[in-house]
Motif scaffolding. Structure first.
Motif, short mmCIF file in Angstrom:
data_model
loop_
_atom_site.label_atom_id
_atom_site.label_comp_id
_atom_site.label_asym_id
_atom_site.label_seq_id
_atom_site.Cartn_x
_atom_site.Cartn_y
_atom_site.Cartn_z
N VAL A 223 -1.16 48.93 -12.52
CA VAL A 223 -2.57 48.63 -12.22
C VAL A 223 -2.67 47.13 -11.94
CG1 VAL A 223 -4.94 48.69 -13.06
CG2 VAL A 223 -3.36 50.54 -13.65
N ILE A 224 -3.11 46.80 -10.73
CA ILE A 224 -3.13 45.40 -10.29
C ILE A 224 -4.42 44.75 -10.78
CG2 ILE A 224 -2.96 43.85 -8.31
CD1 ILE A 224 -1.63 46.19 -6.79
N ILE A 258 -0.27 44.30 -13.99
CA ILE A 258 0.37 43.23 -13.24
C ILE A 258 -0.70 42.41 -12.51
CG2 ILE A 258 2.07 42.61 -11.48
CD1 ILE A 258 3.42 44.00 -13.74
N PRO A 259 -0.84 41.12 -12.81
CA PRO A 259 -1.76 40.29 -12.05
C PRO A 259 -1.34 40.22 -10.59
CG PRO A 259 -1.10 39.21 -14.09
CD PRO A 259 -0.19 40.39 -13.92
N LEU A 260 -2.32 40.12 -9.69
CA LEU A 260 -2.05 40.14 -8.26
C LEU A 260 -1.06 39.06 -7.83
CD1 LEU A 260 -2.64 41.24 -5.42
CD2 LEU A 260 -4.60 39.69 -5.32
N LYS A 271 9.36 36.92 -11.78
CA LYS A 271 8.70 37.24 -13.05
C LYS A 271 7.93 38.55 -12.94
CE LYS A 271 8.45 32.50 -14.77
NZ LYS A 271 9.50 32.02 -13.87
N GLY A 272 7.40 38.83 -11.74
CA GLY A 272 6.72 40.11 -11.51
C GLY A 272 7.68 41.27 -11.63
N ILE A 273 8.88 41.10 -11.10
CA ILE A 273 9.92 42.13 -11.23
C ILE A 273 10.26 42.37 -12.69
CG2 ILE A 273 12.36 42.64 -10.76
CD1 ILE A 273 11.96 41.13 -8.06
N GLU A 274 10.35 41.28 -13.45
CA GLU A 274 10.61 41.39 -14.89
C GLU A 274 9.50 42.18 -15.59
OE1 GLU A 274 10.96 37.43 -16.36
OE2 GLU A 274 13.06 37.23 -15.84
N LYS A 275 8.24 41.88 -15.24
CA LYS A 275 7.10 42.57 -15.86
C LYS A 275 7.14 44.07 -15.57
CE LYS A 275 3.69 38.80 -15.97
NZ LYS A 275 3.23 38.96 -17.37
#
Length: 285
Positions: A223-224, A258-260, A271-275
């Motif tokens: 969910v963005i 996940i923040p946009l 870091k997004g991939i990590e999340k």
């Protein structure tokens, strides 16, 4: 006479041809520039999607925010800018003018290649370009090295694991607005160990269908989080009013927040991939 000389001297120092005065109209380019240490060149920013990385916050706070969205042309030119970067959509007659118009007015324009591709290598190229342009190549190389290391760590953790079926919900209720297969978001999901159910679509972000989601029955849902509609309100819709409210993933709260800005083509991609990977690991427990 002395006052006139001082004025001319200050003008020369501030607005000489060697001086670069940058306006950044996207969070991802702002963070790229701050990460490589180019904050002294920045005279204004806009289009903040969510929070700046904590380690960049102090630098960011010193730079004027020109607008929540597109700054006016009058404000832009009042700053005597010499360099523009950010969202490519800013260079239109309704916003800051066409690229040709900007160049005619002495503004160098650079729009990142990576905002239109699904290849993470293009993000590295953009960062390295900024490093070269602002004589900060060592810093840029280090940023790229760190990103590659973080991504390789996630890859190694997911080696040999079965892909987990998911989709990324952005917004909309009549039909879901989702991440498709033609953008950096889909690449990130793949690296994180996921299989995007909309991976075969030709868009980066676009309209999917509730029917396909029901048919595919994803294990988890990204969910963005951004904008006026809160993360909580999106969850409330998915759980209580959406056509997929009876899906196992929804009923068991298998949501990955996940923040946009972590899904945009910038330094937060690793870091997004990590999340995403960490969120999937939680759902596998």
């Amino acid at each position: 006479m002395k006052k006139l000389f001082l004025f001319l001297l200050l003008t020369t120092l501030t607005f000489s041809s060697d001086s670069i005065r940058v306006v950044s109209t996207s969070q991802f380019t702002t963070e790229m520039l701050l990460a490589i240490g180019a904050e002294d060149y920045l005279i204004g920013t806009s289009f903040l999607d969510d929070e700046i990385l904590p380690e960049l916050q102090q630098k960011y706070n010193k730079i004027p925010v020109l607008a929540a969205g597109a700054p006016t042309k009058e404000l832009f030119y009042s700053l005597n800018p010499t360099f523009l970067t950010g969202w490519q959509s800013i260079a239109t007659p309704k916003n800051l003018g066409t690229i040709e118009e900007l160049k005619e007015n002495g503004v160098e324009v650079f729009f990142t290649k990576s905002q239109k591709t699904s290849n993470i290598d293009d993000i590295y190229e953009d960062i390295l370009y900024f490093g070269k342009r602002f004589n900060l190549e060592k810093n840029a190389n280090q940023v790229v090295k760190n990103m590659k290391s973080e991504i390789e760590e996630v890859k190694s953790k997911n080696l040999g694991k079965k892909k987990i079926k998911i989709f990324a919900y952005d917004s909309q209720e009549s039909a879901p607005f989702v991440i498709g297969g033609n953008g950096i978001g889909n690449t990130m999901m793949e690296i994180a160990g996921a299989e995007n159910i909309f991976r075969k679509s030709s868009f980066s972000f676009g309209t999917g269908s509730w029917e396909k989601i029901l048919d595919e029955n994803p294990l988890a849902i990204i969910v963005i989080d951004y904008g006026d509609k809160s993360y909580e309100s999106k969850i409330d819709f998915l759980k209580n009013r959406s056509p997929i409210s009876e899906l196992e993933a929804v009923k068991k709260d298998r949501f990955i927040r996940i923040p946009l800005s972590y899904l945009s083509s910038g330094i937060k991609v690793s870091k997004g991939i990590e999340k995403i990977s960490e969120g999937l690991s939680e759902e596998q427990k």
